[in-house]
Design a protein around this motif. Structure first.
Motif, short mmCIF file in Angstrom:
data_model
loop_
_atom_site.label_atom_id
_atom_site.label_comp_id
_atom_site.label_asym_id
_atom_site.label_seq_id
_atom_site.Cartn_x
_atom_site.Cartn_y
_atom_site.Cartn_z
N UNK A 1 0.83 -1.20 0.00
CA UNK A 1 0.00 0.00 0.00
C UNK A 1 0.87 1.25 0.00
N UNK A 2 0.23 2.39 -0.25
CA UNK A 2 0.94 3.66 -0.15
C UNK A 2 1.20 3.96 1.33
N UNK A 3 2.24 4.74 1.64
CA UNK A 3 2.54 5.08 3.04
C UNK A 3 1.34 5.70 3.73
N UNK A 4 1.13 5.26 4.97
CA UNK A 4 0.06 5.83 5.78
C UNK A 4 -1.27 5.12 5.66
N UNK A 5 -1.37 4.12 4.79
CA UNK A 5 -2.64 3.40 4.63
C UNK A 5 -2.90 2.52 5.85
#
Length: 258
Positions: free
Chosen positions: A145-149
């Motif tokens: 996933x993208x960072x922070x998901x």
């Protein structure tokens, strides 16, 4: 053993939406998207061969083998017209189903599908496929996933329950190895016969996360010309968790148009 699918509103006169998850997933992980759809929409939500409640079902193998298994199951259920949506490996399978049964497919929605280019982060997939407990699964999903998901805790529990079944991770490694190929010493994924989609007449929507760490977003350029392409900024590979509103909107538009 027959494939497992959750079927909603089977008596509806409308063509159902058939949902195919990605590698290592299960049908239940679609819930963040499904709760945003029309509750009366007819659905067929599969656990793919070798996954979840289809762990010991026939049809375990590469994308072509699974596509034939899904088509046979739809025929067994007497579903002759349907919309298709597939994520990642499920997107490759959905594409092959649409190619094999073009007259039966009302629309095709692809979410970061496999098979559109050779590059694939197989190391992350291998770690994810071998994970069993929720902590390991959370790390695996974070890497895709993208960072922070943030992943829904209920999704992690459902995945962990499926991974604890005897032989589950062994079967996933068999499936992963079935669609990986080695070329000039580099490991990549097998490619779809994209030239066969020239003149493809099924309405197609493609969604891809601009920060996908598993399948490069540049592979989206391989889609056939008539497809509607949406690249989503700030989103990685797990579009169902990271961009459920956009995915639900694309599914709803496909069903309404078809």
């Amino acid at each position: 053993m027959a494939l497992f699918a959750e079927v909603r509103h089977p008596s509806s006169a409308k063509a159902p939406l058939v949902l195919l998850h990605g590698f290592g997933g299960i049908g239940a992980v679609r819930e963040p998207v499904l709760r945003r759809l029309d509750p009366d929409l007819p659905l067929v939500v599969y656990d793919l061969p070798g996954h979840g409640r289809s762990l010991d079902a026939d049809g375990v193998g590469h994308g072509g083998v699974m596509a034939r298994a899904i088509l046979a199951d739809l025929d067994r259920r007497e579903i002759s017209s349907f919309h298709l949506c597939g994520h990642s490996m499920g997107g490759a399978i959905a594409s092959l189903i649409a190619l094999k049964a073009v007259d039966h497919v009302r629309s095709l929605t692809l979410l970061a599908p496999g098979g559109f280019g050779p590059e694939i982060n197989h190391e992350v997939l291998r770690r994810y496929g071998s994970a069993v407990e929720t902590g390991e699964l959370a790390l695996g999903l974070a890497a895709m996933s993208a960072p922070g998901s943030i992943v829904d805790a209920a999704v992690l529990e459902r995945l962990a329950d499926a991974r604890r079944l005897p032989g589950a991770t062994v079967r996933l490694m068999e499936i992963l190895n079935s669609f990986l190929v080695e070329t000039n010493g580099r490991i990549g994924q097998g490619r779809l016969p994209l030239s066969s989609f020239e003149g493809f007449g099924v309405e197609t929507r493609l969604l891809w996360g601009a920060e996908d760490p598993i399948l490069p977003v540049t592979q989206a350029s391989s889609i056939w010309k008539a497809a509607e392409v949406t690249l989503i900024e700030g989103v990685g590979h797990m579009l169902i968790d990271e961009a459920p509103e956009a995915v639900a909107s694309a599914m709803a538009a496909a069903v309404e148009a078809g």
